[in-house]
Design an enzyme around this catalytic site. Structure first.
Site, PDB file in Angstrom:
ATOM      1  N   ASP A 352       0.843  -1.201   0.000  1.00 37.61           N
ATOM      2  CA  ASP A 352       0.000   0.000   0.000  1.00 37.61           C
ATOM      3  C   ASP A 352       0.877   1.248   0.000  1.00 37.61           C
ATOM      4  O   ASP A 352       2.054   1.233  -0.402  1.00 37.61           O
ATOM      5  CB  ASP A 352      -0.965  -0.067   1.200  1.00 37.61           C
ATOM      6  N   ASP A 353       0.328   2.341   0.448  1.00 37.62           N
ATOM      7  CA  ASP A 353       0.925   3.677   0.441  1.00 37.62           C
ATOM      8  C   ASP A 353       2.340   3.696   1.063  1.00 37.62           C
ATOM      9  O   ASP A 353       2.627   2.909   1.962  1.00 37.62           O
ATOM     10  CB  ASP A 353      -0.004   4.581   1.267  1.00 37.62           C
ATOM     11  N   ARG A 429      -6.592  16.012   4.012  1.00 39.16           N
ATOM     12  CA  ARG A 429      -5.503  15.038   4.158  1.00 39.16           C
ATOM     13  C   ARG A 429      -4.211  15.617   3.566  1.00 39.16           C
ATOM     14  O   ARG A 429      -3.448  14.914   2.932  1.00 39.16           O
ATOM     15  CB  ARG A 429      -5.857  13.711   3.488  1.00 39.16           C
ATOM     16  N   LYS A 462      -4.032  -0.933  -6.812  1.00 36.67           N
ATOM     17  CA  LYS A 462      -5.131  -0.398  -6.000  1.00 36.67           C
ATOM     18  C   LYS A 462      -5.151   1.089  -6.279  1.00 36.67           C
ATOM     19  O   LYS A 462      -4.216   1.802  -5.906  1.00 36.67           O
ATOM     20  CB  LYS A 462      -4.864  -0.687  -4.521  1.00 36.67           C
ATOM     21  N   ASP A 464      -6.406   4.572  -5.626  1.00 34.96           N
ATOM     22  CA  ASP A 464      -7.038   5.261  -4.493  1.00 34.96           C
ATOM     23  C   ASP A 464      -7.354   6.704  -4.863  1.00 34.96           C
ATOM     24  O   ASP A 464      -6.812   7.260  -5.837  1.00 34.96           O
ATOM     25  CB  ASP A 464      -6.071   5.207  -3.299  1.00 34.96           C
ATOM     26  N   ASN A 466      -8.299  10.108  -2.330  1.00 34.27           N
ATOM     27  CA  ASN A 466      -8.553  10.325  -0.913  1.00 34.27           C
ATOM     28  C   ASN A 466      -9.094  11.671  -0.477  1.00 34.27           C
ATOM     29  O   ASN A 466      -8.899  12.046   0.673  1.00 34.27           O
ATOM     30  CB  ASN A 466      -7.268  10.017  -0.129  1.00 34.27           C
ATOM     31  N   CYS A 511     -10.663   2.347  -5.204  1.00 34.14           N
ATOM     32  CA  CYS A 511     -10.731   2.730  -3.800  1.00 34.14           C
ATOM     33  C   CYS A 511     -10.843   4.238  -3.737  1.00 34.14           C
ATOM     34  O   CYS A 511     -10.238   4.945  -4.540  1.00 34.14           O
ATOM     35  CB  CYS A 511      -9.453   2.259  -3.094  1.00 34.14           C
ATOM     36  N   ASP A 533     -12.874   1.615   4.700  1.00 31.07           N
ATOM     37  CA  ASP A 533     -11.706   1.602   5.576  1.00 31.07           C
ATOM     38  C   ASP A 533     -12.050   1.029   6.946  1.00 31.07           C
ATOM     39  O   ASP A 533     -11.166   0.795   7.764  1.00 31.07           O
ATOM     40  CB  ASP A 533     -11.150   3.027   5.747  1.00 31.07           C
TER      41      ASP A 533
HETATM   42  C1  DGJ Z   1      -7.217   5.048   1.945  1.00 31.54           C
HETATM   43  C2  DGJ Z   1      -7.500   3.599   1.666  1.00 31.54           C
HETATM   44  O1  DGJ Z   1      -8.854   3.328   1.824  1.00 31.54           O
HETATM   45  C3  DGJ Z   1      -6.646   2.751   2.595  1.00 31.54           C
HETATM   46  O2  DGJ Z   1      -6.943   1.395   2.417  1.00 31.54           O
HETATM   47  C4  DGJ Z   1      -5.192   3.039   2.309  1.00 31.54           C
HETATM   48  O3  DGJ Z   1      -4.884   2.632   1.012  1.00 31.54           O
HETATM   49  C5  DGJ Z   1      -4.906   4.516   2.487  1.00 31.54           C
HETATM   50  N1  DGJ Z   1      -5.808   5.319   1.738  1.00 31.54           N
HETATM   51  C6  DGJ Z   1      -3.493   4.832   2.083  1.00 31.54           C
HETATM   52  O4  DGJ Z   1      -3.222   6.162   2.147  1.00 31.54           O
END
Ligand code: DGJ
Length: 714
Positions: A352-353, A429, A462, A464, A466, A511, A533
């Protein structure tokens, strides 16, 4: 029998699906009137409805509301407009007339296009209907074209402003009463199922956030007030769009209910220059006579067979590093997690990140998509090779639409983000939204994604996203800035489409901070979604119940994580956590380095069991036997596509002495068949399971759960 038939005398079209009919008629007044949406009727039967008394104009009442195929703004119409335009001379009303229609036969069904044109202005309006030979879901969308066509052709009169461009109006048949069901939520609590009466007036669900949103999902179901999980009439619509949207359910004082659904939120407008046209996204509709469960099962089949790019594939068991290592990823800790993940049977390891740029927290580095060589001194190859050596595929997290102001990308291109002059750039964020509507920004994203996937052996990403939009300006496009709400999503889709075309083996998870981007539009180009999440297994039962109303388990990613849960602090046994995740696309997201040997051994058993039921869960038929209403029993059953294998999940949050839950009666079994319990060897009669239910093997205490696997004996 053809799926679409036409009666020229009454100008009636009949659309036929395996168990439903949908009919509309063009009246002499050029009004396209909805006629029927329900159980199967023949063309003759539908035409006979023509003699029925129509509402008449009396007093202040008009005859259109709630019964048109696309409710335009114009004439004696006062309801919710699905199409609202302003011509260059300021005229706002649409007056349309019929041009012709076309029926196209496809290998999997037929498509009807009804072509209309404004009587004076150069606006053509095409209504499309797509039916499938194997589904009761029908797709509708609308094309708006700025071109000559009306009898009073006034071409060359300047751009047409589109104030509202819904995909479709769905008129429901007249019933005594109506109820509404839909999913609302927030971050960490997505797809919460709610319902209630349909009040006279307008009930609006919308996203103004740039993404589909955690807060409402663009589908609704309406029933006649008497449907249950397995009985009663249910009508539903779902929009295939991943940007802003609006769905309005309208109930007139006279009792008619209609739903209008489309992209864009109120207050924005688009211009259609001469020669330009616009296709709205698809809005799909379904009538089911067998309750909410029957409706959901039809939606699931439709998504797997007609939406997903690889709906027939089994989704792999994923390990994701996020809850274990957060931003602190490095070669050594990821290799350690990968080894443990492989040892319990995981098939795809996702980092992931935190693997790129200066991304050691959410404060910096987003946008700088180069591998952090302090953390990965030999680039990503040593990790990827190790993951592959362990027999797993490799996946990587990306967030291509975002930038931290503290990044090289932002320092080089501060103009690339959504912004207005003279306005602040609100961070969320610690990040800003890149203006993907700009072709140079979209090209940049396409380029680095393509290089990343080409250079490394990446099997899965994945994707994303955010934060929601804010100050959504596009100064370089000052004359038509609202276009970004649409162009952004078009470019997002085209980046993903091209990436997939260039890398056919790549699989993608959508996501947006969990479930902020779940809809039929993104599912048409991805393979699964990150559901939420919130990985607390108890909360997940409600999220999964709401999710399952439209979307199949085959796209519902569900991780087993640590206890106590990071978000809720709740402690839940490993078995229950696994059983909840196994009801979707099971994955693991806990910190395996802290799991005991006994936990890891138990995990391996659950992973093996999931592999046994995976095909049934992901591709089978789902029955929601008991929803997550209280702290008692929740149960879900999946039948394999041939109905020969059955998986029943049961979860009890708290048992109360003297209040044992009633037996869970199964569904979709052959009464005359017998079924063997694959774990105990016990044999059950189908009729007994249907009538008296399945005896559950639930441990004592709170958070008890079970998985029962049954196989039909021949
Ligand atoms: C939000 C995602 O929903 C999480 O699963 C994760 O990937 C974080 N971002 C990473 O910043």
């Amino acid at each position: 029998m053809p799926a679409i038939t036409f009666d020229a005398d009454t100008r009636t079209w009949l659309l036929t699906t395996p168990s439903t009919s949908y009919a509309l008629r063009l009246e002499a007044s050029n009004v396209l009137r909805h006629v029927h949406w329900g159980a199967r009727l023949t063309l003759e039967q539908v035409v006979s409805l023509d003699g029925r008394p129509q509402p008449t104009e009396r007093g202040f009442e008009t005859v259109f509301e709630g019964s048109e195929e696309l409710a335009v703004d114009g004439g004696l119409r006062y309801g919710v407009p699905s199409l609202q335009v302003r011509f260059a001379d300021g005229v706002r009303a649409v007056e349309w007339e019929y041009l012709d229609h076309q029926i196209v036969v496809r290998p999997d069904g037929e498509t009807l296009t009804i072509r209309m044109a404004d009587r004076h202005y150069p606006l053509r309006i095409f209504l499309h209907y797509r039916v499938f030979t194997d589904s009761d879901v029908l797709d509708r969308w609308t094309t708006l074209a700025h071109e000559a066509g009306g009898s009073g052709d006034a071409a060359g009169s300047g751009p047409i402003t589109l104030l509202r461009t819904d995909s479709a109006t769905w008129a429901l048949p007249r019933r005594e009463d109506y109820r509404l069901r839909h999913a609302i939520g927030q971050w960490g609590a997505e797809t919460q199922l709610v319902g209630g009466g349909v009040q006279v007036g307008e009930t609006v669900f919308t996203s103004r956030r740039g993404v589909t949103s955690h807060h409402a999902n663009p589908w609704v179901m309406v029933d006649a007030g008497d449907a249950g999980e397995e009985h009663g009439e249910v009508w539903g619509t779902a929009l295939a769009w991943s940007g802003t949207w609006r769905v309005t359910v309208q109930r007139t004082a006279a009792g008619l209910v209609s739903v209008t659904s489309g992209f864009g939120h109120d207050g924005i407008s688009w211009r259609l220059a001469e020669g330009e046209s616009l296709d709205t996204p698809v809005c799909s509709g379904l009538y089911a006579a067998d309750g909410f469960g029957g409706a959901s099962r039809r939606w699931h089949d439709y998504v797997r067979n007609h939406v997903l790019p690889h709906g027939d594939e089994d989704r792999p068991i994923i390990y994701n590093s996020w809850e274990a290592t957060g931003f602190d990823v490095n070669e050594s800790n990821q290799k350690q997690l990968a080894a443990l993940a492989a040892s319990v049977g995981v098939e795809l390891f996702v980092m992931d990140d935190g693997w790129f740029g200066a991304r050691s927290s959410d404060h910096a580095g987003l946008g700088d998509w180069t591998v952090n060589t302090d953390r990965f001194p030999g680039d990503l190859e040593p990790l990827i090779e190790e993951v592959h050596r362990l027999g797993m595929r490799f996946g990587l997290w990306v967030e291509p639409e975002m930038v931290n102001p503290d990044s090289d990308l932002y320092r080089a291109h501060p103009d690339w983000v959504l912004h207005f002059p003279n306005r602040q750039r609100s961070e969320k964020r610690n990040q800003l939204v890149l203006n993907l509507a700009r072709d140079d920004v979209a090209d940049w994203a396409q380029d680095w994604l393509n290089r990343l996937v080409s250079k490394h052996e990446i099997d899965f990403i994945k994707w994303d996203m955010n934060r929601p939009f804010s100050e959504a300006g596009w100064p370089e496009h000052a004359q038509d800035q609202d276009l970004l709400w649409r162009r952004y999503v078009d470019n997002l889709y085209s980046i993903i489409d091209r990436l997939r075309a260039d890398h056919p083996n790549l699989r993608i998870e959508s996501c947006s901070g969990g479930g902020g981007r779940i809809d039929l539009g993104i599912l048409a180009r991805t393979d699964q979604v990150w559901t939420s999440d919130n990985t607390d297994a108890l909360d997940r039962l409600r999220i999964q119940d709401g999710f399952s109303q439209i979307y199949p388990a085959a796209v519902m990613a569900a991780w087993v994580t640590d206890s106590p849960n990071y978000l809720t602090g709740r402690e839940i046994p490993l078995r229950y956590r696994f059983h909840v995740a196994m009801a979707g696309v099971m994955a693991i997201g806990g910190n395996l380095t802290e799991w005991s040997a006994a936990d890891l051994a138990e995990a391996a058993e659950h992973v093996a069991a999931y592999k046994q039921v995976r095909h049934t869960v992901q591709h089978g038929t789902q029955y929601r036997l008991r929803g997550p209403k209280d702290d008692g029993l929740t149960a879900v059953q999946y039948n394999s596509p041939d109905d020969a294998e059955v998986a029943v999940f049961a979860w009890v949050q708290s048992a109360h002495f003297g209040h044992a839950p009633a037996a869970v009666r199964l569904l979709g079994l052959r009464p005359e068949a017998r079924y063997r319990d694959e774990d105990t060897g016990a044999v059950h009669h189908g009729a007994v399971l249907l009538q008296h239910g399945l005896p559950l093997d639930l441990p004592d205490g709170d958070y008890a759960s079970s998985l029962t696997r049954l196989t039909e004996i021949h």
